[in-house]
Structure formats: C-alpha cells, structure tokens
Design a protein around this motif. Structure first.
Motif, PDB file in Angstrom:
ATOM      1  N   PHE A 129       0.813  -1.211   0.000  1.00 42.36           N
ATOM      2  CA  PHE A 129       0.000   0.000   0.000  1.00 42.36           C
ATOM      3  C   PHE A 129       0.853   1.271   0.000  1.00 42.36           C
ATOM      4  CE2 PHE A 129      -3.217  -3.006   1.430  1.00 42.36           C
ATOM      5  CZ  PHE A 129      -4.354  -2.550   0.807  1.00 42.36           C
ATOM      6  N   SER A 130       2.170   1.086  -0.082  1.00 39.73           N
ATOM      7  CA  SER A 130       3.106   2.225  -0.118  1.00 39.73           C
ATOM      8  C   SER A 130       2.856   3.191   1.039  1.00 39.73           C
ATOM      9  CB  SER A 130       2.998   2.967  -1.459  1.00 39.73           C
ATOM     10  OG  SER A 130       3.286   2.100  -2.536  1.00 39.73           O
ATOM     11  N   LEU A 131       2.745   2.650   2.235  1.00 40.02           N
ATOM     12  CA  LEU A 131       2.468   3.481   3.396  1.00 40.02           C
ATOM     13  C   LEU A 131       3.678   4.319   3.777  1.00 40.02           C
ATOM     14  CD1 LEU A 131       0.477   1.129   5.819  1.00 40.02           C
ATOM     15  CD2 LEU A 131      -0.370   2.564   3.951  1.00 40.02           C
ATOM     16  N   THR A 132       3.414   5.505   4.286  1.00 41.11           N
ATOM     17  CA  THR A 132       4.471   6.361   4.798  1.00 41.11           C
ATOM     18  C   THR A 132       4.941   5.822   6.148  1.00 41.11           C
ATOM     19  OG1 THR A 132       2.976   7.803   6.032  1.00 41.11           O
ATOM     20  CG2 THR A 132       3.345   8.339   3.696  1.00 41.11           C
ATOM     21  N   ALA A 133       6.015   6.409   6.667  1.00 41.26           N
ATOM     22  CA  ALA A 133       6.539   5.981   7.963  1.00 41.26           C
ATOM     23  C   ALA A 133       5.491   6.176   9.055  1.00 41.26           C
ATOM     24  CB  ALA A 133       7.813   6.754   8.290  1.00 41.26           C
ATOM     25  N   ASP A 134       4.782   7.302   9.027  1.00 41.64           N
ATOM     26  CA  ASP A 134       3.756   7.555  10.036  1.00 41.64           C
ATOM     27  C   ASP A 134       2.599   6.561   9.915  1.00 41.64           C
ATOM     28  OD1 ASP A 134       5.179   9.647  11.092  1.00 41.64           O
ATOM     29  OD2 ASP A 134       4.022  11.214  10.074  1.00 41.64           O
ATOM     30  N   GLU A 135       2.235   6.241   8.689  1.00 43.35           N
ATOM     31  CA  GLU A 135       1.145   5.285   8.484  1.00 43.35           C
ATOM     32  C   GLU A 135       1.549   3.891   8.946  1.00 43.35           C
ATOM     33  OE1 GLU A 135      -1.217   7.233   4.669  1.00 43.35           O
ATOM     34  OE2 GLU A 135       0.562   5.994   4.326  1.00 43.35           O
ATOM     35  N   ARG A 136       2.792   3.516   8.708  1.00 49.19           N
ATOM     36  CA  ARG A 136       3.282   2.220   9.179  1.00 49.19           C
ATOM     37  C   ARG A 136       3.278   2.161  10.704  1.00 49.19           C
ATOM     38  NH1 ARG A 136       6.492  -0.806   5.361  1.00 49.19           N
ATOM     39  NH2 ARG A 136       6.443   0.215   3.330  1.00 49.19           N
ATOM     40  N   GLU A 137       3.631   3.271  11.325  1.00 48.20           N
ATOM     41  CA  GLU A 137       3.608   3.315  12.789  1.00 48.20           C
ATOM     42  C   GLU A 137       2.185   3.127  13.305  1.00 48.20           C
ATOM     43  OE1 GLU A 137       4.700   6.259  16.567  1.00 48.20           O
ATOM     44  OE2 GLU A 137       5.031   6.937  14.506  1.00 48.20           O
ATOM     45  N   ALA A 138       1.202   3.718  12.622  1.00 46.17           N
ATOM     46  CA  ALA A 138      -0.190   3.563  13.034  1.00 46.17           C
ATOM     47  C   ALA A 138      -0.628   2.102  12.924  1.00 46.17           C
ATOM     48  CB  ALA A 138      -1.095   4.458  12.181  1.00 46.17           C
ATOM     49  N   VAL A 139      -0.222   1.440  11.863  1.00 45.06           N
ATOM     50  CA  VAL A 139      -0.566   0.025  11.704  1.00 45.06           C
ATOM     51  C   VAL A 139       0.075  -0.807  12.814  1.00 45.06           C
ATOM     52  CG1 VAL A 139      -0.247  -1.998  10.224  1.00 45.06           C
ATOM     53  CG2 VAL A 139      -0.953   0.180   9.217  1.00 45.06           C
ATOM     54  N   GLU A 140       1.333  -0.508  13.130  1.00 48.10           N
ATOM     55  CA  GLU A 140       2.019  -1.252  14.187  1.00 48.10           C
ATOM     56  C   GLU A 140       1.376  -1.005  15.548  1.00 48.10           C
ATOM     57  OE1 GLU A 140       5.150  -3.746  15.789  1.00 48.10           O
ATOM     58  OE2 GLU A 140       3.964  -3.566  13.957  1.00 48.10           O
ATOM     59  N   ARG A 141       0.991   0.219  15.816  1.00 51.38           N
ATOM     60  CA  ARG A 141       0.313   0.516  17.082  1.00 51.38           C
ATOM     61  C   ARG A 141      -1.041  -0.195  17.144  1.00 51.38           C
ATOM     62  NH1 ARG A 141       0.045   6.630  18.712  1.00 51.38           N
ATOM     63  NH2 ARG A 141      -0.651   5.609  20.622  1.00 51.38           N
ATOM     64  N   TYR A 142      -1.710  -0.278  16.020  1.00 48.66           N
ATOM     65  CA  TYR A 142      -2.990  -0.979  15.970  1.00 48.66           C
ATOM     66  C   TYR A 142      -2.803  -2.460  16.300  1.00 48.66           C
ATOM     67  CZ  TYR A 142      -7.739  -1.889  14.219  1.00 48.66           C
ATOM     68  OH  TYR A 142      -9.068  -2.233  14.100  1.00 48.66           O
ATOM     69  N   ARG A 143      -1.762  -3.047  15.766  1.00 43.53           N
ATOM     70  CA  ARG A 143      -1.472  -4.449  16.043  1.00 43.53           C
ATOM     71  C   ARG A 143      -1.158  -4.673  17.521  1.00 43.53           C
ATOM     72  NH1 ARG A 143       3.017  -7.912  16.485  1.00 43.53           N
ATOM     73  NH2 ARG A 143       4.514  -6.190  16.310  1.00 43.53           N
ATOM     74  N   LEU A 144      -0.280  -3.820  18.074  1.00 44.09           N
ATOM     75  CA  LEU A 144       0.210  -4.029  19.436  1.00 44.09           C
ATOM     76  C   LEU A 144      -0.742  -3.503  20.511  1.00 44.09           C
ATOM     77  CD1 LEU A 144       3.985  -3.105  19.016  1.00 44.09           C
ATOM     78  CD2 LEU A 144       2.997  -5.395  19.245  1.00 44.09           C
ATOM     79  N   ASP A 145      -1.402  -2.376  20.244  1.00 46.52           N
ATOM     80  CA  ASP A 145      -2.195  -1.715  21.283  1.00 46.52           C
ATOM     81  C   ASP A 145      -3.700  -1.825  21.087  1.00 46.52           C
ATOM     82  OD1 ASP A 145       0.016  -0.937  22.682  1.00 46.52           O
ATOM     83  OD2 ASP A 145       0.037   1.124  21.960  1.00 46.52           O
ATOM     84  N   ALA A 146      -4.139  -2.494  20.016  1.00 48.04           N
ATOM     85  CA  ALA A 146      -5.576  -2.618  19.774  1.00 48.04           C
ATOM     86  C   ALA A 146      -5.993  -4.079  19.603  1.00 48.04           C
ATOM     87  CB  ALA A 146      -5.979  -1.803  18.540  1.00 48.04           C
ATOM     88  N   VAL A 147      -5.439  -4.742  18.593  1.00 51.78           N
ATOM     89  CA  VAL A 147      -5.910  -6.091  18.271  1.00 51.78           C
ATOM     90  C   VAL A 147      -5.356  -7.127  19.251  1.00 51.78           C
ATOM     91  CG1 VAL A 147      -6.229  -7.796  16.472  1.00 51.78           C
ATOM     92  CG2 VAL A 147      -6.022  -5.384  15.864  1.00 51.78           C
ATOM     93  N   ARG A 148      -4.073  -7.112  19.495  1.00 47.56           N
ATOM     94  CA  ARG A 148      -3.505  -8.073  20.447  1.00 47.56           C
ATOM     95  C   ARG A 148      -4.141  -7.954  21.839  1.00 47.56           C
ATOM     96  NH1 ARG A 148       2.434  -9.999  20.692  1.00 47.56           N
ATOM     97  NH2 ARG A 148       2.672 -11.099  18.699  1.00 47.56           N
ATOM     98  N   PRO A 149      -4.242  -6.744  22.393  1.00 48.65           N
ATOM     99  CA  PRO A 149      -4.807  -6.629  23.745  1.00 48.65           C
ATOM    100  C   PRO A 149      -6.253  -7.094  23.851  1.00 48.65           C
ATOM    101  CG  PRO A 149      -3.544  -4.671  23.231  1.00 48.65           C
ATOM    102  CD  PRO A 149      -3.661  -5.453  21.955  1.00 48.65           C
TER     103      PRO A 149
END
Length: 336
Positions: free
Chosen positions: A280-300
């Motif tokens: 999806f050619s995400l920017t660095a900020d967008e990649r960080e949002a995806v990573e935060r979603y994985r770690l702080d939203a879906v996993r928990p």
C-alpha cells in the motif's frame, strides 16, 4: 470462565500502569448519568471488573484516555444486561431501545431519551474528539452493526428458532460481542488512525475477524452456566452439542482447538503485515499507526479478554441474582 478450561494464548499479558487509579474512580461516571444508584448496584458493578478489563484492552492508555475506555466498558455491560429479560425476546422492544441509543451517532439526544442512551452519547462525543470525520463515520457504522445484532437475536428468541449451526451463530454473534467498537476505541485513546485503505485490506480484516471469534468463544464458555440457567439456546457450546450430538466436554474441547487454530493464523497474518504496508506504499507515520494498531488494539483485545474472563466475578452464579436488579434495568432502558 471455568478454571479448568484453559486456552493457551500466545500473546503477552499487559495492563495499563494507571489501572489502580482508574479502578478506584470508575463508579463515578455511571453514577453521574444515573446508570448506577445505591451501594448495592455499585458493588455489583465493581465485581464485574470492568475497569480491569479496560486496563487490559487499552494497556498504553492512562489518565483521561484510560477513563474513556473504562466508561465504555461500564456502559457496554450495563447496556447488555438490559436484554437479559423480556426486551431480549421482543424485536420491537429491542429495536426501540437500540434506535434510541443509536440516535446519539447522528446528533444531540432529547432530554427524554433513556438514561443508557445519554451515557452512550457522552462516550461517543468523547470518542470522536480529535478523530477525523472519516474515522468517525467508520466507527459509527460498526456501532450500527452492533445495535442491529440485538434486534436479530431478539427475533431468534421470539421465534424460538435457535441457530442450527456454529457458522450461522458466528455470523450473528460477531456483531453483538462488541469487539469491533472496542478495538476502534484503541485508536481514539491512542490518538492515531489506521489509514482507511489498509484497514479494509484482506489481512487486517482477517486479523480482526480472529479477534472477534476468539472473544466470543471465550465469552460463551464463561457465560455457559448462566445462559443454561435462563434457558438461552444460542451459546456456541450448546449449538455444537445440538449440531453434532457431542457431549459438553467435547464441544468445549472443540472450541479450544478452534481458538488455537485461529491464533496460529493470527500470528502468521502478523508476520506478513510489513509486506501489506509495502503493497500500500504506506508512509513511515502510516506504518507506525498500523504497528500501534497491532500491538495496542488487536492483540490486547484477544489477551485482555482471556485474562479478564478468568478473574471477573460477572459470571458467578449469584451475580445475576442481585436484589431489585431487573426493575432497575428497566428504568435504565426507559425514557425519562
């Protein structure tokens, strides 16, 4: 959840460092909206451990952000309890209440709206602060699916037509378990947004579906005794028993296997997320949002649900027998 029913959750347990403060203060919000009156109702609410649940669902949140998560959890269970009686078996009554609450997604409520609707309006207003219009539209749609699920369940109870298969049940229960709005809130409490184009991707959608399914299976085992006692037929354990002719123990073992397989798939999906971001050619900020979603939203929401179900008093036999409970619940769902 019965202590002898073990699920191996290959994700680390986490809890907000602000959980003790939130626990000490969490009755204040439902009291301020008249959702809890009297010490008996407050004690019953405390026993559910909803502040603990929010602290596990939003482990990076503190202060006002954690309070928002706690208030949503308080609201969720107060609302859900309104459907334990006649309203949960009457699609007309169910729709009247869900429509009254869902009206808060469109704008200010009339003063005559039910207490539970005013509580939701406050949570929704705070949720949308600082979030984009596109995000609020996406989350509002998830809420509408959640509310419609209660009407669908009421149709099934009224017609005395229990789900004939686990597949049919999952399709309905995925809405009323409320996982999607819960995960949405992690973006609001974390002050980030997953880009819409990747949020709807096949990989992200599959990860969320696994989180939903695991939650509802954990919940169905935890609530099995309570639901059997009140004659509820739409519980996955009971459905598997009817569908396959299995004893209860085998149905539970099957659900343990289903959770294990889903979580193995979840870890595989996690491993390819970086490639999804590349595609999806995400920017660095967008990649960080995806990573935060994985770690702080879906996993928990997966691990937190497991830990909370094992410690909450909500599913104790005497929990639902508090004196005067039904009359008070009817008041919460009635117009003022």
């Amino acid at each position: 959840m019965p202590q002898d029913v073990d699920f191996s959750i290959p994700l680390p347990a986490r809890r907000s460092p602000d959980h003790a403060r939130a626990e000490a203060e969490h009755i204040d919000w439902p009291r301020s909206f008249g959702l809890i009156t009297g010490e008996a109702a407050a004690e019953r609410h405390r026993k559910g451990g909803y502040a603990d649940l929010a602290s596990r669902f939003y482990p990076s949140a503190i202060g006002a952000d954690l309070d928002l998560g706690v208030d949503l959890m308080s609201w969720f269970f107060l609302f859900d309890d309104l459907f334990d009686g006649p309203r949960g078996e009457d699609p007309v009554q169910a729709k009247q209440l869900t429509d009254a609450v869902a009206a808060a997604l469109e704008g200010p409520l009339p003063a005559s709206a039910p207490l539970i609707a005013h509580g939701f309006a406050d949570v929704w207003r705070r949720t949308c602060q600082g979030m984009s219009k596109e995000w609020c539209t996406r989350s509002a749609q998830h809420w509408r699916h959640y509310f419609q699920g209660y009407v669908d369940e009421a149709h099934g109870r009224r017609d005395e037509t229990p789900c004939g298969s686990a597949r049919e049940y999952l399709a309905m229960r995925r809405h009323t378990i409320g996982v999607q709005p819960t995960v949405d809130l992690a973006e609001a409490t974390g002050h980030f947004e997953v880009p819409h184009r990747v949020f709807d991707s096949a990989v992200m959608s599959a990860m969320l579906r696994i989180a939903v399914d695991v939650n509802l299976m954990l919940n169905d085992i935890a609530s099995l005794e309570k639901e059997e006692a009140r004659g509820e037929q739409n519980n996955m354990v009971l459905i598997l028993m009817r569908e396959h002719g299995w004893p209860k123990s085998r149905s539970i073992a099957h659900m343990q296997d289903e959770v294990r397989v889903r979580l193995e798939e979840f870890l595989l999906l996690e491993s390819i997320l970086p490639k999804v971001c590349d595609s999806f050619s995400l920017t660095a900020d967008e990649r960080e949002a995806v990573e935060r979603y994985r770690l702080d939203a879906v996993r928990p929401v997966i691990r937190g649900s497991y830990d909370w179900h094992r410690s909450s008093g909500r599913y104790d036999a005497e929990f639902a027998l508090a004196a005067g409970r039904q009359g008070f619940l009817e008041e919460l769902g009635s117009a003022r």
